[in-house]
Scaffold this active site. Structure first.
Site, PDB file in Angstrom:
ATOM      1  N   HIS A   1       0.839  -1.197   0.000  1.00 28.71           N
ATOM      2  CA  HIS A   1       0.000   0.000   0.000  1.00 28.71           C
ATOM      3  C   HIS A   1       0.870   1.241   0.000  1.00 28.71           C
ATOM      4  O   HIS A   1       1.674   1.446   0.903  1.00 28.71           O
ATOM      5  CB  HIS A   1      -0.888   0.045   1.254  1.00 28.71           C
ATOM      6  CG  HIS A   1      -2.033  -0.912   1.201  1.00 28.71           C
ATOM      7  ND1 HIS A   1      -3.025  -0.952   2.157  1.00 28.71           N
ATOM      8  CD2 HIS A   1      -2.354  -1.867   0.294  1.00 28.71           C
ATOM      9  CE1 HIS A   1      -3.899  -1.882   1.838  1.00 28.71           C
ATOM     10  NE2 HIS A   1      -3.516  -2.460   0.717  1.00 28.71           N
TER      11      HIS A   1
ATOM     12  N   TYR B   1      -8.864   4.860   8.318  1.00 32.75           N
ATOM     13  CA  TYR B   1      -8.946   5.143   9.760  1.00 32.75           C
ATOM     14  C   TYR B   1      -9.980   6.244   9.948  1.00 32.75           C
ATOM     15  O   TYR B   1      -9.823   7.331   9.388  1.00 32.75           O
ATOM     16  CB  TYR B   1      -7.609   5.642  10.293  1.00 32.75           C
ATOM     17  CG  TYR B   1      -6.509   4.592  10.366  1.00 32.75           C
ATOM     18  CD1 TYR B   1      -6.289   3.894  11.542  1.00 32.75           C
ATOM     19  CD2 TYR B   1      -5.693   4.319   9.273  1.00 32.75           C
ATOM     20  CE1 TYR B   1      -5.278   2.948  11.633  1.00 32.75           C
ATOM     21  CE2 TYR B   1      -4.680   3.365   9.349  1.00 32.75           C
ATOM     22  CZ  TYR B   1      -4.479   2.687  10.540  1.00 32.75           C
ATOM     23  OH  TYR B   1      -3.483   1.750  10.623  1.00 32.75           O
TER      24      TYR B   1
ATOM     25  N   PRO C   1      -3.089  -0.495  19.145  1.00 30.14           N
ATOM     26  CA  PRO C   1      -2.883  -0.952  17.770  1.00 30.14           C
ATOM     27  C   PRO C   1      -3.086   0.118  16.693  1.00 30.14           C
ATOM     28  O   PRO C   1      -2.807  -0.136  15.522  1.00 30.14           O
ATOM     29  CB  PRO C   1      -3.911  -2.079  17.604  1.00 30.14           C
ATOM     30  CG  PRO C   1      -4.929  -1.825  18.653  1.00 30.14           C
ATOM     31  CD  PRO C   1      -4.250  -1.141  19.786  1.00 30.14           C
TER      32      PRO C   1
ATOM     33  N   LYS D   1       2.026  -0.774  15.126  1.00 28.43           N
ATOM     34  CA  LYS D   1       3.455  -0.816  15.425  1.00 28.43           C
ATOM     35  C   LYS D   1       3.930  -2.062  16.195  1.00 28.43           C
ATOM     36  O   LYS D   1       5.133  -2.345  16.228  1.00 28.43           O
ATOM     37  CB  LYS D   1       3.844   0.416  16.266  1.00 28.43           C
ATOM     38  CG  LYS D   1       3.790   1.709  15.503  1.00 28.43           C
ATOM     39  CD  LYS D   1       5.026   1.870  14.635  1.00 28.43           C
ATOM     40  CE  LYS D   1       4.833   2.856  13.531  1.00 28.43           C
ATOM     41  NZ  LYS D   1       4.697   2.277  12.203  1.00 28.43           N
TER      42      LYS D   1
ATOM     43  N   TYR E   1       4.379   6.249  10.339  1.00 27.83           N
ATOM     44  CA  TYR E   1       3.541   5.101   9.981  1.00 27.83           C
ATOM     45  C   TYR E   1       4.331   4.050   9.190  1.00 27.83           C
ATOM     46  O   TYR E   1       4.213   2.856   9.437  1.00 27.83           O
ATOM     47  CB  TYR E   1       2.317   5.583   9.183  1.00 27.83           C
ATOM     48  CG  TYR E   1       1.244   4.538   9.029  1.00 27.83           C
ATOM     49  CD1 TYR E   1       0.366   4.260  10.072  1.00 27.83           C
ATOM     50  CD2 TYR E   1       1.102   3.821   7.843  1.00 27.83           C
ATOM     51  CE1 TYR E   1      -0.614   3.290   9.942  1.00 27.83           C
ATOM     52  CE2 TYR E   1       0.116   2.854   7.697  1.00 27.83           C
ATOM     53  CZ  TYR E   1      -0.738   2.595   8.754  1.00 27.83           C
ATOM     54  OH  TYR E   1      -1.709   1.633   8.615  1.00 27.83           O
TER      55      TYR E   1
END
Ligand code: RFL
Ligand code: PHB
Length: 390
Positions: free
Chosen positions: A72, A200, A292, A296, A384
């Site tokens: 992604h 998200y 979560p 990570k 990220y």
């Protein structure tokens, strides 16, 4: 029995460490409380950082990952139903790969079998001894018989509920913890994902996440009260709630279907310092937990053991203790940055008991700032996709 490194726990931290040591010609034995099927069956992480993928590649364990993993280049944020994309690849040059922890574990175990790594499953009553001396050892019971493993060092890779961390004396160990006042209800369903990349969502009813395992398998989460029970979440209620929180634009892509896995996980930020005491070295969830939201946990377990394997390698190849002496500080420097990112991203996207109208406006303002600021997007994307090992 004797070995150089006794590894407690055959999760991602323990098994990646076993492979790294094997490649370095260092002898190790992994001692795991559960069966292989149990460890492999746990539905957990889904997002791998570039650094994790590269390390598995260097270990020769990424053939299936390269074939089946979903690369992604970006990720999406939804704010009250409005979706915007962060192009991580353009901002950082790196991607993430969606590949379930279950698949990672299968590859690690298959590789271990093929290479003849020593893994003892179903070891009961595991105990660590004499970690303050240069002759530590580990004992356990298997089929009613007591076993003993003498070693040079012990790697405590036995997760948050393991025995290793507690072997560091109270006066030495310092723990930092925040337990969040909500959980994540997670669902797996064999339906195509809502979108090509993750979403998200911050919604006034709470956080939601649309993720996936493959083109045919979706993984969804909604923030829920900690005392909710699974029975209170029949499929229809879950699908309605996820669609509401994602908003109409993203919900248009949601394909409903029977959920075959449903569980509620608590959220926690936790660090135990130091990560080394005497001959015991902690790695992964045994030393730290992140909520979560930042994806990570597994990646941190892998970066810890990459540093630890390097330190052991230096010890045996050069007879130098510099690496093992620096391990705790080096690992913690990266751990705290991931803790900060996961805590921040959780705060930005979840509804807290103290989230009143003012706090909600502030969340929306920050998300709006991210939407229009390349600098803010870069900061998010850099964390990220994963910070360098340093
Ligand atoms: P693990 O995986 O807990 O493995 C520890 C192993 O030690 C064994 N053990 C013992 N063995 C011998 N003696 C004892 N006394 C023992 N006690 C325990 C256990 O049986 C187990 O096999 O720790 P490790 O290796 O440090 O790996 C950590 C990761 O598993 C964890 O951080 C991730 O799953 C967290 N996580 C995520 N991480 C990511 O990087 N990306 C994600 O997208 C992501 N999503 C998640 C997650 C975790 C979740 N839950 C349920 C906690 C999503 C969820 C919902
Ligand atoms: C998952 O797919 O399980 C997943 C993805 C991203 C997260 C957490 C979990 O931040």
């Amino acid at each position: 029995m004797r070995t150089q490194i006794a590894i407690i726990g055959a999760g991602p931290a323990g098994m990646v460490l076993a492979h790294l040591l094997h490649r370095a010609g260092i002898d190790a034995v992994v001692v795991e409380r559960r069966s292989r099927d149990y460890v492999e069956g746990r539905v957990r992480a889904g997002v791998l950082e570039q650094g994790t993928v590269d390390l598995l590649d260097r270990l020769g364990l990424a053939d299936r990952l390269r074939r089946e993993g979903l690369a992604h280049a970006g990720t999406n944020l939804a704010v009250d139903g409005e979706v915007f994309r962060i192009d991580m690849q353009a901002l950082t040059g790196s991607c993430i790969t969606v590949y379930g922890q279950q698949e990672v574990m299968r590859d690690l175990f298959d590789g271990a079998e093929a290479r003849g790594l020593s893994v003892v499953f179903e070891a009961g009553d595991v105990e660590l001894h004499d970690i303050d001396t240069d002759r530590p050892f580990v004992t356990w019971r298997r089929d009613g018989v007591e076993q003993r493993l003498d070693c040079d060092f012990i790697a405590g890779c036995d997760g948050f509920h393991g025995v290793s961390r507690g072997c560091i004396p109270d006066g030495v160990r310092r723990e930092f913890e925040r337990v969040y006042p909500f959980g994540w209800l997670g669902v797996l369903a064999d339906v195509p994902p809502a979108a090509h990349e993750l979403i998200y969502a911050n919604h006034e009813r709470g956080f939601a996440l649309a993720s996936m395992r493959s083109a045919q398998r979706s993984r969804y989460y909604v923030q829920c009260p900690l005392d909710d029970r699974i029975e209170e979440w029949p499929d229809a209620r879950f699908w309605d709630e996820i669609c509401l929180r994602l908003g109409p634009q993203a919900a248009a892509g949601v394909v409903r279907g029977p959920a075959f896995e449903k569980s509620i996980a608590p959220l926690r930020s936790f660090v135990s310092e130091p990560m080394r005491h005497g001959r015991l070295f902690l790695a992964g969830d045994a030393a730290h937990i992140v909520p979560p939201t930042g994806a990570k946990g597994l990646n941190l377990a892998v970066s810890d053991v990459a540093m630890l394997a390097e330190a052991f390698g230096e010890f045996y190849a050069e007879r130098s203790a510099a690496g093992i002496d620096a391990y705790s500080a080096r690992a913690l420097a990266r751990v705290w940055k991931a803790e900060r990112f996961s805590w921040w991203f959780t705060g930005l996207t979840h509804r807290f008991p103290e989230t009143g109208p003012l706090e909600r406006r502030l969340q929306r303002a920050e998300l709006d700032y991210i939407r229009f600021s390349r600098a803010a997007q870069t900061a998010l994307a850099e964390n990220y996709v994963g910070l360098p090992l340093a």
